[in-house]
Every structure is written in structure tokens, then in C-alpha cells.
Design a protein around this motif. Structure first.
Motif, PDB file in Angstrom:
ATOM      1  N   PRO A  69       8.306  -5.111   6.401  1.00 49.04           N
ATOM      2  CA  PRO A  69       8.764  -3.846   6.995  1.00 49.04           C
ATOM      3  C   PRO A  69       8.374  -2.627   6.158  1.00 49.04           C
ATOM      4  O   PRO A  69       7.904  -1.625   6.708  1.00 49.04           O
ATOM      5  CB  PRO A  69      10.282  -4.018   7.060  1.00 49.04           C
ATOM      6  CG  PRO A  69      10.483  -5.492   7.169  1.00 49.04           C
ATOM      7  CD  PRO A  69       9.419  -6.085   6.291  1.00 49.04           C
ATOM      8  N   LEU A  70       8.540  -2.699   4.839  1.00 48.69           N
ATOM      9  CA  LEU A  70       8.215  -1.554   3.994  1.00 48.69           C
ATOM     10  C   LEU A  70       6.709  -1.301   3.960  1.00 48.69           C
ATOM     11  O   LEU A  70       6.274  -0.147   3.940  1.00 48.69           O
ATOM     12  CB  LEU A  70       8.746  -1.768   2.577  1.00 48.69           C
ATOM     13  CG  LEU A  70      10.268  -1.746   2.403  1.00 48.69           C
ATOM     14  CD1 LEU A  70      10.636  -1.875   0.934  1.00 48.69           C
ATOM     15  CD2 LEU A  70      10.876  -0.482   2.989  1.00 48.69           C
ATOM     16  N   ILE A  71       5.918  -2.356   3.947  1.00 47.47           N
ATOM     17  CA  ILE A  71       4.462  -2.196   3.986  1.00 47.47           C
ATOM     18  C   ILE A  71       4.038  -1.606   5.334  1.00 47.47           C
ATOM     19  O   ILE A  71       3.195  -0.707   5.404  1.00 47.47           O
ATOM     20  CB  ILE A  71       3.761  -3.547   3.729  1.00 47.47           C
ATOM     21  CG1 ILE A  71       3.978  -3.987   2.273  1.00 47.47           C
ATOM     22  CG2 ILE A  71       2.273  -3.454   4.044  1.00 47.47           C
ATOM     23  CD1 ILE A  71       3.507  -5.393   1.974  1.00 47.47           C
ATOM     24  N   GLY A  72       4.644  -2.109   6.405  1.00 49.02           N
ATOM     25  CA  GLY A  72       4.330  -1.593   7.738  1.00 49.02           C
ATOM     26  C   GLY A  72       4.671  -0.119   7.880  1.00 49.02           C
ATOM     27  O   GLY A  72       3.888   0.660   8.438  1.00 49.02           O
ATOM     28  N   ILE A  73       5.824   0.285   7.356  1.00 50.06           N
ATOM     29  CA  ILE A  73       6.235   1.693   7.425  1.00 50.06           C
ATOM     30  C   ILE A  73       5.287   2.561   6.609  1.00 50.06           C
ATOM     31  O   ILE A  73       4.919   3.660   7.020  1.00 50.06           O
ATOM     32  CB  ILE A  73       7.690   1.853   6.953  1.00 50.06           C
ATOM     33  CG1 ILE A  73       8.643   1.221   7.988  1.00 50.06           C
ATOM     34  CG2 ILE A  73       8.039   3.319   6.751  1.00 50.06           C
ATOM     35  CD1 ILE A  73      10.078   1.101   7.521  1.00 50.06           C
ATOM     36  N   ALA A  74       4.880   2.071   5.440  1.00 45.76           N
ATOM     37  CA  ALA A  74       3.937   2.827   4.607  1.00 45.76           C
ATOM     38  C   ALA A  74       2.639   3.081   5.365  1.00 45.76           C
ATOM     39  O   ALA A  74       2.127   4.214   5.387  1.00 45.76           O
ATOM     40  CB  ALA A  74       3.663   2.069   3.309  1.00 45.76           C
ATOM     41  N   ALA A 117      -4.016  10.612   0.857  1.00 40.39           N
ATOM     42  CA  ALA A 117      -2.850   9.987   1.482  1.00 40.39           C
ATOM     43  C   ALA A 117      -3.033   8.477   1.565  1.00 40.39           C
ATOM     44  O   ALA A 117      -2.112   7.702   1.272  1.00 40.39           O
ATOM     45  CB  ALA A 117      -2.615  10.577   2.873  1.00 40.39           C
ATOM     46  N   GLN A 118      -4.223   8.041   1.946  1.00 41.43           N
ATOM     47  CA  GLN A 118      -4.507   6.607   2.045  1.00 41.43           C
ATOM     48  C   GLN A 118      -4.409   5.921   0.687  1.00 41.43           C
ATOM     49  O   GLN A 118      -3.899   4.806   0.576  1.00 41.43           O
ATOM     50  CB  GLN A 118      -5.890   6.393   2.656  1.00 41.43           C
ATOM     51  CG  GLN A 118      -5.967   6.743   4.138  1.00 41.43           C
ATOM     52  CD  GLN A 118      -7.391   6.820   4.665  1.00 41.43           C
ATOM     53  OE1 GLN A 118      -8.347   6.608   3.923  1.00 41.43           O
ATOM     54  NE2 GLN A 118      -7.535   7.142   5.941  1.00 41.43           N
ATOM     55  N   LYS A 119      -4.859   6.606  -0.367  1.00 46.23           N
ATOM     56  CA  LYS A 119      -4.785   6.047  -1.715  1.00 46.23           C
ATOM     57  C   LYS A 119      -3.328   5.897  -2.159  1.00 46.23           C
ATOM     58  O   LYS A 119      -2.941   4.893  -2.766  1.00 46.23           O
ATOM     59  CB  LYS A 119      -5.542   6.932  -2.700  1.00 46.23           C
ATOM     60  CG  LYS A 119      -5.647   6.355  -4.121  1.00 46.23           C
ATOM     61  CD  LYS A 119      -6.550   7.214  -4.983  1.00 46.23           C
ATOM     62  CE  LYS A 119      -6.799   6.555  -6.352  1.00 46.23           C
ATOM     63  NZ  LYS A 119      -5.563   6.440  -7.147  1.00 46.23           N
ATOM     64  N   LEU A 120      -2.505   6.893  -1.852  1.00 49.57           N
ATOM     65  CA  LEU A 120      -1.080   6.822  -2.194  1.00 49.57           C
ATOM     66  C   LEU A 120      -0.407   5.651  -1.484  1.00 49.57           C
ATOM     67  O   LEU A 120       0.420   4.943  -2.069  1.00 49.57           O
ATOM     68  CB  LEU A 120      -0.386   8.134  -1.821  1.00 49.57           C
ATOM     69  CG  LEU A 120      -0.650   9.319  -2.741  1.00 49.57           C
ATOM     70  CD1 LEU A 120      -0.214  10.618  -2.071  1.00 49.57           C
ATOM     71  CD2 LEU A 120       0.080   9.140  -4.075  1.00 49.57           C
ATOM     72  N   ILE A 121      -0.754   5.440  -0.219  1.00 49.14           N
ATOM     73  CA  ILE A 121      -0.175   4.337   0.545  1.00 49.14           C
ATOM     74  C   ILE A 121      -0.628   2.999  -0.033  1.00 49.14           C
ATOM     75  O   ILE A 121       0.172   2.055  -0.154  1.00 49.14           O
ATOM     76  CB  ILE A 121      -0.561   4.454   2.038  1.00 49.14           C
ATOM     77  CG1 ILE A 121       0.084   5.695   2.663  1.00 49.14           C
ATOM     78  CG2 ILE A 121      -0.159   3.195   2.793  1.00 49.14           C
ATOM     79  CD1 ILE A 121       1.598   5.739   2.586  1.00 49.14           C
ATOM     80  N   GLN A 122      -1.889   2.900  -0.411  1.00 46.86           N
ATOM     81  CA  GLN A 122      -2.394   1.665  -1.019  1.00 46.86           C
ATOM     82  C   GLN A 122      -1.627   1.355  -2.306  1.00 46.86           C
ATOM     83  O   GLN A 122      -1.205   0.216  -2.533  1.00 46.86           O
ATOM     84  CB  GLN A 122      -3.885   1.804  -1.312  1.00 46.86           C
ATOM     85  CG  GLN A 122      -4.499   0.559  -1.963  1.00 46.86           C
ATOM     86  CD  GLN A 122      -5.968   0.748  -2.307  1.00 46.86           C
ATOM     87  OE1 GLN A 122      -6.625   1.636  -1.792  1.00 46.86           O
ATOM     88  NE2 GLN A 122      -6.473  -0.082  -3.198  1.00 46.86           N
ATOM     89  N   GLU A 123      -1.429   2.363  -3.129  1.00 53.08           N
ATOM     90  CA  GLU A 123      -0.694   2.165  -4.385  1.00 53.08           C
ATOM     91  C   GLU A 123       0.768   1.808  -4.117  1.00 53.08           C
ATOM     92  O   GLU A 123       1.361   1.002  -4.847  1.00 53.08           O
ATOM     93  CB  GLU A 123      -0.789   3.425  -5.241  1.00 53.08           C
ATOM     94  CG  GLU A 123      -2.195   3.676  -5.777  1.00 53.08           C
ATOM     95  CD  GLU A 123      -2.327   5.013  -6.478  1.00 53.08           C
ATOM     96  OE1 GLU A 123      -1.346   5.796  -6.467  1.00 53.08           O
ATOM     97  OE2 GLU A 123      -3.410   5.291  -7.055  1.00 53.08           O
ATOM     98  N   ALA A 124       1.336   2.393  -3.090  1.00 52.65           N
ATOM     99  CA  ALA A 124       2.724   2.071  -2.731  1.00 52.65           C
ATOM    100  C   ALA A 124       2.849   0.598  -2.341  1.00 52.65           C
ATOM    101  O   ALA A 124       3.759  -0.101  -2.791  1.00 52.65           O
ATOM    102  CB  ALA A 124       3.183   2.969  -1.576  1.00 52.65           C
ATOM    103  N   CYS A 125       1.938   0.135  -1.517  1.00 51.08           N
ATOM    104  CA  CYS A 125       1.988  -1.256  -1.055  1.00 51.08           C
ATOM    105  C   CYS A 125       1.761  -2.242  -2.200  1.00 51.08           C
ATOM    106  O   CYS A 125       2.332  -3.349  -2.196  1.00 51.08           O
ATOM    107  CB  CYS A 125       0.965  -1.478   0.060  1.00 51.08           C
ATOM    108  SG  CYS A 125       1.352  -0.577   1.593  1.00 51.08           S
TER     109      CYS A 125
END
Length: 308
Positions: free
Chosen positions: A295-300, A275-283
Motif C-alpha cells: 500500500p505505501l509503495i502504491g501510494i508513493a 519527483a520520480q527520484k524522490l519516489i524511488q528513494e522513498a520506496c
């Protein structure tokens, strides 16, 4: 509609505070949702729709739509009807998901589920009504947006909710219950469609309203798909680790229903790392937007840190 003087904005000169942002945007969404469905004859169906729509929740889906629209050059006023519609559709999915024929749950957000209050027949109709009204609301209430963009939003959202999206994920989920040989590919299919498709629509529709470029839409789609899958992984973890009071719904439902989940395949620790890896890639997809992406980074990041 929300009056222009009620469109609260974060001062760009101050350090970004996600908790303040979410509180302000949630209040704005609550006000808009309250006004979106008046109670008229036949009162019971409107009351049932409002019961679940106004039952609380984090309102992450409409907030994602607003945040993306603003980040890509639009404004809250043009996005608020779509934001409300997204929450209507999400609420429909919860009402139907809780039915005895599906997950058979008695509680949602700490309150009795819709069918426990109004009966299964009315709950089905309330979900149907919310789904159809959502598209009507976008078409009739969106202002100062070109008609072709509104049509693209309706098309994108329709696909995300139907057999190619949410419904498709739900049917494979139902077919997989009780099976011990569900593969990771099947599990990913379920949640890319059942959970991530609507989250992706929240983000992409906000950008479409702002007339974002195709490059922006592709980048934002990848961001949303990653946070959507991470959201589900965290949901699976919380179903095991959180209490009913923390969740606001029955805990341990996945184990009771013999559902294959990410922790059942990977274990809790590996699931957290994924999950943490997916969030890192999203950001990483948002790096080119600078502070506008806060805002989008914070929500991620909030998705992996949440406790319910």
C-alpha cells in the motif's frame, strides 16, 4: 468508531490492486469522518466544519496512517481516530489557506471555499475548531493503545502542525511571494514544513500507534519526507499543466501570485525527474517490509502519476 466487522482488509493471497485498496480505505475513512462531528448547538459552526471536512478529496493522509499502522503490526481500529484527526487538521489548513489574507481562492475540490459559503469570520473559527477538536478526538477516541503512545502521537502531530512545521512553512511561503531570488534551499524549507511535515506525521503516527521500533520510525520518516516533497513538486507541475476542472480549484495561482516553484527553478521536465527520484528513494526505504509495504509503495507511485 468503526465497528470491527466494517474493517475491510485486502486478501493477502490476491495480487495487490491499489485502486481497490484506495477505494475501500477511502470509504472507511468517509464513514468514520461522517460520524466524527455531529451537528449540535450552535449549529452554524458544526455545519461549517462538516462542509469542508466532508467535501471529498483523496483522503491520502488518513489512508497513509492506516496503512502504516497495519504494516508495522497494528490494526485499523486503533488508528482510525488519529486518521480522522489528520484529515481534520489537513482540512483546517485548506480552509485557512483559501482565505483572502492567504491564497484568496474561491474554489476547493470543485466547491465554493468555506469563507465563500459561511463568511471569513466563520471560516476562521471552523478551522480553529477542527484543529483543536482533532487533538481531543485522538485523546478521547483511541482505544486499545497504551497512553504513552497516544501522548507521543499528540506530541508528534502538534509539532508537525505548529511553528516548527506547517505554520513555519506557511510563513516563509508568504514572505517569499513576489520575490525572484528565492533559493532552492528556501523553497525546500517551505515545502518540507508546509507539505511534507503533515504527511510525515501521518506515516509516523500510524507506526507509533503500532509500537514500531525507532529504526522503523526513522525509515518511515525518510519515506514520508520524500513522498511529501514529491507531492509538492507534482502540485507545482499540475498548477501549470492542469485545468481548473481537473484540479477542482483555480489553476495558475502560483504564477498569478508570483510564487517561486520547482518548475520555475528547474523547468517541467527536470521537476518530473526530481519527483520520480524522490519516489524511488522513498520506496527503497520499504524494501525490508516485503509485501506488507505494497500500500505505501502504491501510494508513493500514485503521487507522481496523479492528474489532480
Amino acid at each position: 468508531m468503526v465497528a470491527a466487522d466494517n474493517l475491510r482488509r485486502i486478501d493477502s493471497k490476491t495480487e495487490f490492486d491499489l485502486s481497490i485498496y484506495l477505494k475501500q480505505r477511502k470509504q472507511l475513512c468517509e464513514e468514520a469522518l461522517e460520524k466524527s462531528i455531529p451537528v449540535v448547538y450552535p449549529e452554524k459552526i458544526y455545519e461549517a466544519m462538516r462542509y469542508s471536512l466532508l467535501a471529498g478529496g483523496k483522503r491520502l493522509r488518513p489512508i497513509l496512517c492506516l496503512a502504516t499502522c497495519e504494516m508495522t503490526g497494528g490494526n485499523i481500529e486503533m488508528a482510525i481516530p488519529t486518521a480522522c484527526a489528520l484529515e481534520m487538521i489537513h482540512t483546517m489548513s485548506l480552509i485557512h489557506d483559501d482565505l483572502p489574507a492567504m491564497d484568496n481562492d474561491d474554489y476547493r475540490r470543485g466547491k465554493l471555499t468555506n469563507h465563500k459559503v459561511y463568511g471569513e469570520d466563520v471560516a476562521i473559527l471552523a478551522g480553529d475548531a477542527l484543529l483543536t477538536y482533532a487533538f481531543e478526538y485522538i485523546a478521547s477516541q483511541t482505544k486499545n493503545v497504551a497512553a504513552d503512545r497516544v501522548l507521543r502521537v499528540i506530541t508528534h502531530l502538534g509539532r508537525a502542525v505548529g511553528a516548527a512545521g506547517l505554520v513555519g512553512g506557511q510563513i516563509v511561503d508568504l514572505e517569499s511571494e513576489g520575490k525572484l531570488d528565492v533559493s532552492i534551499d528556501t523553497l525546500n524549507f517551505i515545502h518540507n514544513h508546509k507539505t511534507a511535515a503533515l504527511l510525515e506525521a501521518c506515516v509516523v503516527c500510524g507506526a507509533i500507534l503500532a509500537d514500531a521500533s525507532s529504526v522503523d520510525l526513522q525509515r518511515l520518516s525518510r519515506y514520508a519526507q520524500n513522498i511529501g516533497l514529491a507531492f509538492q513538486i507534482v502540485d507545482d507541475i499540475l498548477d501549470i499543466t492542469a485545468t481548473q476542472e481537473e484540479l477542482g480549484k483555480t489553476a495558475g495561482k502560483d504564477i498569478a501570485a508570483q510564487k517561486v516553484t520547482y518548475p520555475s527553478i528547474w523547468g517541467l521536465e527536470e521537476s518530473r525527474l526530481k519527483a520520480q527520484k524522490l519516489i524511488q528513494e522513498a520506496c527503497e526505504e520499504l524494501e525490508s517490509y516485503g509485501e506488507k509495504a505494497n500500500p505505501l509503495i502504491g501510494i508513493a507511485n500514485y503521487i507522481t502519476a496523479r492528474k489532480h
